[in-house]
Enzyme design. Structure first.
Site, PDB file in Angstrom:
ATOM      1  CE  LYS A 133       1.048  22.961  12.208  1.00 37.45           C
ATOM      2  NZ  LYS A 133       1.297  24.404  12.016  1.00 37.45           N
TER       3      LYS A 133
ATOM      4  CB  SER B  68       2.632  27.223  12.922  1.00 42.20           C
ATOM      5  OG  SER B  68       3.215  26.190  13.685  1.00 42.20           O
TER       6      SER B  68
END
Length: 795
Positions: free
Chosen positions: A691, A648
């Site tokens: 996040k 990611s």
């Protein structure tokens, strides 16, 4: 031409549930609503539960909280109604091998009556043995025998007395034998028949006495053979008397035992197997007590142990019962397959009740539900269960210690439902070739459901919890928040989690906070959600403190060359928290391309390493199609001391490399997440909400500047269900979310110049494909310089 990236509005970063779309009033939950999002799993379960063929056991696969066990039990109850009550199971005594009792099935409910009849039989037999050896029967027989013995002895004595009288002797029987005395008439004749007037002289008297003694001795000598014969007859009589007593005792005991067995009601022996068992037991007792006709061995007076007669009732049910459903909680050898408890060690026959049934015995004829994780932790239990299922019999198992009792195999007809997480089932299928033979039906439980299904299921769950768990009812606004919470857990604006256990936890917390309120509102649930986050927020607060005091260095303002804020997610098992990390890249003359420092020090997982290699592919595609990619680069996650896995951060790593190669400073007020393919398409990642919120918290800890935000893959927009604080900041224009679909769309946002469009030059020998005043143009020319520097001709 690269598409202009626009930030998202707050309405695009969450999911809204219209209260008017929810049913009015309380909703009753029925089974079909509970399993509505699991139709495929329910169909597989019904198919597996109904199939009686070998190997069609069911593996229920799903995450905890998705209703997998609840649904399995509920559907098993449905199927159990179609099946009759299981047969009773008893353990019959095995006279030949007492430590290996024989299982026997009886009609449902007949087991207790059979055992009770055997207990009564044991009591009658015990009384019969006592009477013959110690009681009234023995006394009566002894009196009869003594009477007969006395009469026979008198007859023998009379015969000897008659013979002795013929020889002028009288018989005197004593304890030590026989004595003889001369009869008076015979003594007078021996004395000469004189009277007192004609008395003999002294010499004549001595002579007469001597003559008498000789006559007595001659008579005794003549009788001696008859005495010996009499003694022999008395000895034979004694032996005959003892034998007669033995035979009469044997006959009495044989008759009493036969009468005891005859007294057992026919209805107490409902099957041919137990009738044969009763017959064999009768024959065995005749052997034990030496009761056969013509047997000359002495009777044994051994007591009759209960274990020789009374069977053990392992499992019983009522005739009107349905098939059993056992949810195994004690997944051990003894818990699943039965165990031996302490009993009498004085007898070679185990006492009734010495052996206890296991869950597999109780589930026989029905359904056994087992948690796979608990099962595989005990390899011996797992292997023995497989052996039983393959043999279709409950096999005896060997204990390390304790008595060596071994039940003979019990016929097995059970449906095993194994409940497991997907990862565990996958491992079992990969590592155990027998697993797929035994579990041919797989029921997969989904992690989420469609929004439309949630409109029916979520109100029903809330109503069911209120009526069955004593929790407060949920208003329509509370259900709307519950669905928003479900979308957050599913990380999807169009789907909701099927983890109904987490929904139950939230409603339970809200009920406690509402202090007895009859109806929960949105505010109650929102307060409970905040409380749960705060209670589990130690790791989040600790990370924020590290950022706030500069112990973890992350820049959230300004610009820097070769430096990007990458976003990751860390978890302590209770809560997942976004953690910004500084990603730096340094480029230099060389030929090995991007160097993953984490991989070099063995802190990089295979997926992360793969992501770095994909970056090399992208750089080759953009800048080195016709010649080697001649530059070196080192990429690192700063201040990370745990292994790194996942791809990611590959977009952030690529932006850091492009910044270093181009010399353009990257914005530090932007966090970046997303993976990238070799063509530059930005792909979705997981944990996007955590996040974003993690980077927002760090920015807020350093003060929001009004320019900060996060770049995410455009395909992750549907996964956004952000918290209130972030949504408020987005609405006020103090924080931004930029969705990108390609690397080029993010380049201009982060580096301040357009990426540049590749064009085929009119001159095929032209060295560059991108305009000079673009990011890719700068990169292309830097790579060319580095290639020249790395060329051997410059040495």
């Amino acid at each position: 031409m690269t598409r202009q990236v626009s930030p998202l509005g707050p309405e695009q970063c969450t999911v809204s549930v219209r209260e008017d779309a929810l049913p009015e009033g309380p909703s009753e939950l029925v089974l079909d609503l509970r399993i509505a999002p699991q139709n495929r799993a329910a169909m597989a379960l019904r198919r597996g539960l109904a199939e009686r063929a070998p190997g069609f056991n069911v593996a229920v696969v799903g995450r905890r909280g998705t209703g997998r066990t609840f649904t399995a039990v509920a559907l098993a109850r449905e199927e159990a109604l179609r099946r009759p009550a299981p047969r009773d199971l008893v353990l019959l005594v095995n006279p030949r091998w007492p430590l290996e009792p024989v299982p026997a099935f009886l009609p449902a409910g007949a087991g207790p009556a059979f055992v009770r009849a055997m207990e009564e039989l044991h009591a009658r037999l015990e009384a019969a043995v006592h009477e013959v050896f110690e009681g009234r029967v023995r006394h009566r027989l002894q009196v009869e025998i003594h009477r007969e013995q006395s009469a026979a002895e008198r007859k023998i004595h009379d015969q000897l007395s008659k013979i002795a009288a013929e020889h002028g002797l009288g018989l005197v029987a004593g304890d030590d034998g026989f004595d003889f005395v001369p009869l008076e008439d015979e003594a007078d004749d021996a004395a000469g028949g004189t009277s007192s007037d004609n008395a003999p002289s002294e010499g004549e008297a001595d002579e007469a006495e001597a003559r008498l003694n000789r006559q007595v001795l001659d008579a005794i000598e003549a009788v001696r053979p008859h005495v010996e014969e009499t003694q022999r007859q008395l000895a034979l009589l004694e032996a005959e008397i003892q034998q007669t007593l033995l035979q009469r005792q044997r006959a009495a005991l044989r008759n009493n035992i036969a009468a005891s067995f005859a007294a057992v009601p026919e209805r107490a022996l409902p099957t041919e197997q137990v009738r044969k068992y009763s017959k064999r037991l009768h024959e065995h007792l005749q052997q034990v007590y030496h009761l056969e006709e013509g047997h000359h061995l002495p009777l044994t007076s051994m007591p009759l142990p209960p274990g020789l007669v009374v069977p053990t009732l392992l499992v019983t049910s009522r005739p009107d019962d349905v098939a059993p459903i056992i949810h195994a909680q004690n997944v051990t050898l003894s818990g699943l397959f039965g165990r031996v408890v302490a009993g009498s060690n004085d007898s070679r026959y185990p006492e009734p009740g010495t052996i206890l049934a296991g869950d597999l015995h109780r589930a026989n004829g029905g359904f056994l539900i087992i948690d796979a994780e608990a099962l595989v932790k005990r390899e011996a239990v797992y292997e023995h269960l497989k052996a039983c299922l393959l043999a279709r019999a409950i096999q005896p198992h060997e204990e390390d210690e304790g008595p060596s009792l071994r039940i003979q195999p019990v016929e097995l007809d059970v449906k095993v439902v194994l409940v497991a997480d997907p990862d565990l089932i996958h491992q079992l299928q990969e590592l155990d070739p027998e697993f797929s033979r035994l579990f041919k039906i797989r029921a997969d439980f989904e992690d989420d459901m469609s929004f439309e299904e949630g409109l029916r299921v979520y109100p029903g769950v809330a109503a069911w919890l209120a009526s069955n768990r004593g929790l407060s009812r949920c208003s329509r606004s509370a259900v709307a928040f519950l669905m928003q919470y479900g979308a957050r857990l599913a990380e999807d604006q169009h789907r909701l989690t099927t983890n109904l256990g987490l929904l139950s936890d939230l409603i339970t917390e809200a009920t406690s906070l509402a202090k007895g309120a009859d109806e929960l509102t949105e505010e109650h649930l929102r307060a409970a959600f905040r409380l749960m986050q705060d209670r589990q927020g130690q790791m989040r607060d600790r990370l924020l403190d590290l950022h706030r005091y500069g112990l973890i260095r992350v820049e959230v303002s300004g610009h820097s060359v070769g430096q990007i804020n990458g976003l990751a997610v860390v978890s302590d098992g209770f809560q997942s928290v976004g953690r910004p990390s500084r990603v730096t890249a340094v480029t230099y003359a060389g030929s090995h391309g991007p160097l993953n420092i984490e991989r070099e020090v063995e802190m990089s997982g295979p997926i992360h390493s793969k992501g770095v290699l994909i970056l090399s592919g992208y750089l080759h595609d953009r800048f080195a199609r016709d010649f080697p990619l001649s530059f070196g680069a080192s990429v690192v996650f700063e201040q990370t001391y745990t292994p790194i896995e996942g791809d990611s951060a590959s977009t952030a790593e690529l932006f850091a490399i492009l910044s270093s190669l181009s010399g353009l400073p990257a914005r530090q007020d932007i966090g970046v997440t997303g993976s990238v393919d070799q063509r530059g398409r930005v792909l979705p990642v997981g944990g996007v909400n955590e996040k974003i919120e993690g980077f927002f918290e760090v920015c807020r800890a350093h003060a929001l500047t009004g320019t900060q935000g996060v770049v995410i893959p455009e395909s992750n927009v549907r996964n956004l269900v952000l918290g209130e604080d972030v949504l408020e900041a987005i609405a006020q224009g103090r924080f931004f979310i930029w969705p990108i679909s390609t690397v080029e769309e993010g380049v201009e946002l982060i580096l301040g110049e357009p990426a540049g469009t590749s064009s085929e030059p009119e001159d095929p020998t032209a060295p560059f494909r991108y305009p000079e005043r673009t990011v890719y143009g700068r990169v292309e020319r830097r790579i060319a310089r580095l290639r020249q520097l790395a060329s051997p001709s410059r040495t």
